[in-house]
Design a protein around this motif. Sequence first.
Motif, mmCIF file in Angstrom:
data_model
loop_
_atom_site.group_PDB
_atom_site.id
_atom_site.type_symbol
_atom_site.label_atom_id
_atom_site.label_comp_id
_atom_site.label_asym_id
_atom_site.label_seq_id
_atom_site.Cartn_x
_atom_site.Cartn_y
_atom_site.Cartn_z
ATOM 1 N N THR A 189 -7.872 -2.770 -5.903
ATOM 2 C CA THR A 189 -8.674 -1.874 -5.369
ATOM 3 C C THR A 189 -9.174 -2.107 -3.930
ATOM 4 N N ILE A 190 -8.940 -3.100 -3.331
ATOM 5 C CA ILE A 190 -9.132 -3.422 -2.084
ATOM 6 C C ILE A 190 -8.232 -3.497 -0.981
ATOM 7 N N ALA A 191 -8.130 -2.720 0.088
ATOM 8 C CA ALA A 191 -6.815 -2.699 0.956
ATOM 9 C C ALA A 191 -6.416 -4.023 1.487
ATOM 10 N N ILE A 219 0.799 -1.174 -0.027
ATOM 11 C CA ILE A 219 -0.124 0.047 -0.060
ATOM 12 C C ILE A 219 0.938 1.132 0.089
ATOM 13 N N ARG A 220 2.221 1.085 0.460
ATOM 14 C CA ARG A 220 3.011 2.323 0.325
ATOM 15 C C ARG A 220 3.400 2.539 -1.165
ATOM 16 N N ARG A 221 3.222 1.577 -2.159
ATOM 17 C CA ARG A 221 3.679 1.761 -3.553
ATOM 18 C C ARG A 221 2.398 2.751 -4.153
ATOM 19 N N THR A 247 -13.964 1.066 -9.618
ATOM 20 C CA THR A 247 -12.577 1.735 -8.994
ATOM 21 C C THR A 247 -11.450 1.063 -9.959
ATOM 22 N N ALA A 248 -11.581 -0.047 -10.393
ATOM 23 C CA ALA A 248 -10.310 -0.778 -11.344
ATOM 24 C C ALA A 248 -10.533 -0.006 -12.589
ATOM 25 N N ILE A 249 -11.663 0.037 -13.093
ATOM 26 C CA ILE A 249 -11.742 0.973 -14.367
ATOM 27 C C ILE A 249 -11.183 2.298 -14.416
ATOM 28 N N LEU A 250 -11.649 3.027 -13.348
ATOM 29 C CA LEU A 250 -11.156 4.258 -13.095
ATOM 30 C C LEU A 250 -9.662 4.639 -13.187
ATOM 31 N N CYS A 251 -9.189 3.278 -12.540
ATOM 32 C CA CYS A 251 -7.609 3.604 -12.174
ATOM 33 C C CYS A 251 -6.897 2.849 -13.320
ATOM 34 N N GLY A 252 -7.598 2.213 -14.401
ATOM 35 C CA GLY A 252 -6.903 1.461 -15.287
ATOM 36 C C GLY A 252 -6.355 0.213 -14.739
ATOM 37 N N GLN A 257 -2.672 5.250 -4.699
ATOM 38 C CA GLN A 257 -3.630 5.945 -5.659
ATOM 39 C C GLN A 257 -5.072 5.282 -5.820
ATOM 40 N N SER A 258 -4.965 4.067 -5.916
ATOM 41 C CA SER A 258 -6.021 3.103 -6.011
ATOM 42 C C SER A 258 -7.047 3.438 -4.836
ATOM 43 N N LEU A 259 -6.623 3.406 -3.765
ATOM 44 C CA LEU A 259 -7.336 3.592 -2.254
ATOM 45 C C LEU A 259 -7.799 4.922 -2.474
#
Lengths: 462, 462
Positions: B429-431, B133-135, B417-422, B140-142
Amino acid sequence: MLRTHTCGELNKEHGNKKATLCGWVAARRDHGKLIFIDIRDRYGLTQVVFVPSVSPQAHTVAQKLGPEFVVRVAGTVAVRPAKMVNKDIPTGEIELCAEDLEILNPSEVPVFEITDETEPSEELRLTYRYLDIRRPKLRQSLETRHKLCSAIRTFMNGQGFIDVETPVLTKSTPEGARDFLVPSRLNPGEFFALPQSPQLFKQILMVAGIDRYYQIVKCFRDEDLRADRQPEFTQLDIEMSFVTQEDIFALAEPLFQKIFKEVKGIDIPIPFPRMTHAQAMKQYNSDKPDLRQNKDNKDEFAFTWVVDFPMFKYNKDEKRWESEHHPFTSIMEEDLEHFEKGDYAKVRARSYDLVLNGNELGSGSVRIHQRERQKKIFQIIGLSGQEAQKRFGFLLKAFDYGAPPHAGVAFGIDRLTAILCGLDSIRDTIAFPKTQKGNCMMTDAPSEVDKKQLDELGLRKV
Amino acid sequence: MLRTHTCGELNKEHGNKKATLCGWVAARRDHGKLIFIDIRDRYGLTQVVFVPSVSPQAHTVAQKLGPEFVVRVAGTVAVRPAKMVNKDIPTGEIELCAEDLEILNPSEVPVFEITDETEPSEELRLTYRYLDIRRPKLRQSLETRHKLCSAIRTFMNGQGFIDVETPVLTKSTPEGARDFLVPSRLNPGEFFALPQSPQLFKQILMVAGIDRYYQIVKCFRDEDLRADRQPEFTQLDIEMSFVTQEDIFALAEPLFQKIFKEVKGIDIPIPFPRMTHAQAMKQYNSDKPDLRQNKDNKDEFAFTWVVDFPMFKYNKDEKRWESEHHPFTSIMEEDLEHFEKGDYAKVRARSYDLVLNGNELGSGSVRIHQRERQKKIFQIIGLSGQEAQKRFGFLLKAFDYGAPPHAGVAFGIDRLTAILCGLDSIRDTIAFPKTQKGNCMMTDAPSEVDKKQLDELGLRKV
């Protein structure tokens, strides 16, 4: 839309205009030739008049209407003469003169009246929850809850917090209450647990660099239900990195100020007073002091922080120390000497409760972020190294990879809604609550399941 | 706060001012006398320089720093000479000249680098999720997911919808997928189920007069996990009273317009095109057509509604009719004659899917609101009267007390979310997602539980 307006919308500005309303029959008054009905929806109540000469069809259908029938009425808005205006309702300046009436769905005679004037038994209210929610008390309570959550989110988003969802299917780490368990079909013999709180995940999110996290989230505790507890309840969960207790207070105080302003229109003064746990016990003989008891405090809403809780309490039955808050709480540096000497009764925690009128609204703490200190606490409360590793190994491991200092707090949404609405029971703030025996009167859950379902889980009833 | 600024905040306006930063060591460059580190937090990256003559203490401590150490650095902001400005980062105009350095927590050498340049194995990423999650990709996805949900809520609140929480511990009414079960300790031998969706509760809320409901809510399906399914997933759940399919479209289209504008800064044209299920199957051989295949559609995001789905499908193995959408879907009035003749293959439903680039974003329907029609559908899909009563009796009963016409829709938040983030996988998209085998690599859930816990539930492993 089947309607042009809601039942709370028409006023004299709409005079002589056509309108179509949908709603529930709240009352019918049959005055021989004229029939009056009140129709109701979430937004209000409008009087409709059926005049035979205007629409024989509508007048005939109107004779069949019973309470809670769902109808669609089209007609013309008639402005009432001044002396006929009903000042009690926003639509009291007008009535709708019906030209067409359609019964969208009839209704059985409701088992109780849709009014707050009499309070049906809670058993009936929970069984027929859809009727109960039509009552103003419940509707307003759900609306207030919505407003509360919306105010919270606006505030937290404005402060740079990220709403992150944590899992519902998670690891069983029982402490405090019992976990609800969920058998895993894909891993027979193994179980998920429903989270008692997202505590460990929010701490992991701090290790992950999220910096400011919040979530309005369901939590689960399989308790023997005492009065006004629910097996599933909702909390506002907050965690921040690189902060002290002061930063939590500096966040929470304007948050509650905004909540009370937006939901109740009340200005509450901040900062809130503070007292130590020792003071609270001495002065109020309670760790949830009601400051209204003090004659100088005339406010309707008396907030206070209670700070400096003991870190541990001694469990005489099990002859061991337990955490007063939870085992992830850090200790006050001033008490480090007591801690190192093993004089645990004297060690205070960096934990805090927010109390309003004798109710605990929430509690939190500055957390431990160092592996060795965390292991030491586990040891003091009687978890063997192996046990600590098995249950909390993932947290200890995370602490090895750059855990920042962090602190957090959680506030109960159900109780807060009850206080904002002046309700006694949190059940009245929850759309579909469980009874004190832990079941749902409306759906009859929990219930038996097919043997096949248990077979697939590799389980048998004893 | 342990810091005065975040690592993404300082620029030349802060030149010569004091600042204290907290963050993770992203890089260290040891140039003999001078040591440079980049420190990173959620907000950005700042270069810090340690000069022995400025602070021998800080310079000495800086020599010990490893990657992902958590530090607090106090110093003076130095504006860089023009040729030294790093235009790639917002803080590139300055560096912090360290006067004090504190290691808040050391770190083991991370198991992978905190960068998007190389992609570690998913197994490592899920085990060390706090490092993942630091990446930038995950962070950005979260953040996007948070923005998405925030945009949705603002829009829905503005449209008069109420966010109502529905229960997580509910009744087992298996259809479609398997339910996750939760044994009840207070009612031994009985089980709650986790909801596959709040479908029945949102319909009950319409009977209750809530009129406009939404919720961003966890749903649960115990499926054999195919690629990119999760046992717990999140949907935006919507239901409205006194509406038709057109009203759902008229709500959803500006909602998606707002989402794409706020999250991606893109203007998407509305209304969306529509095609019938029959057209989609004929033209695209799919009920999730990707309109980008059509040469005339050059848009990056090609939305379409698919409407008029068949009401039933025939299950050849079990020799019975099943619902194509779900059994609470109403039929098209035009097909009433086929329906009454028992010509079920020809009956179309008032149901609709929203499809984006070949992905089903969501689906919904106009619901049945009449008891007799609902009973008839249960009968057609092979539920006996007794079985229908046992599972869905509470819904049938509610329909007796003034159920309004209503319709709704639900959209998947993970996929959106996946679509919005490509991103390809919803897991990104899930923590804290589950693997394809349904377990959590970080916490090792599901896991074994104490025999005592099973005893209390009256269960035994087979």
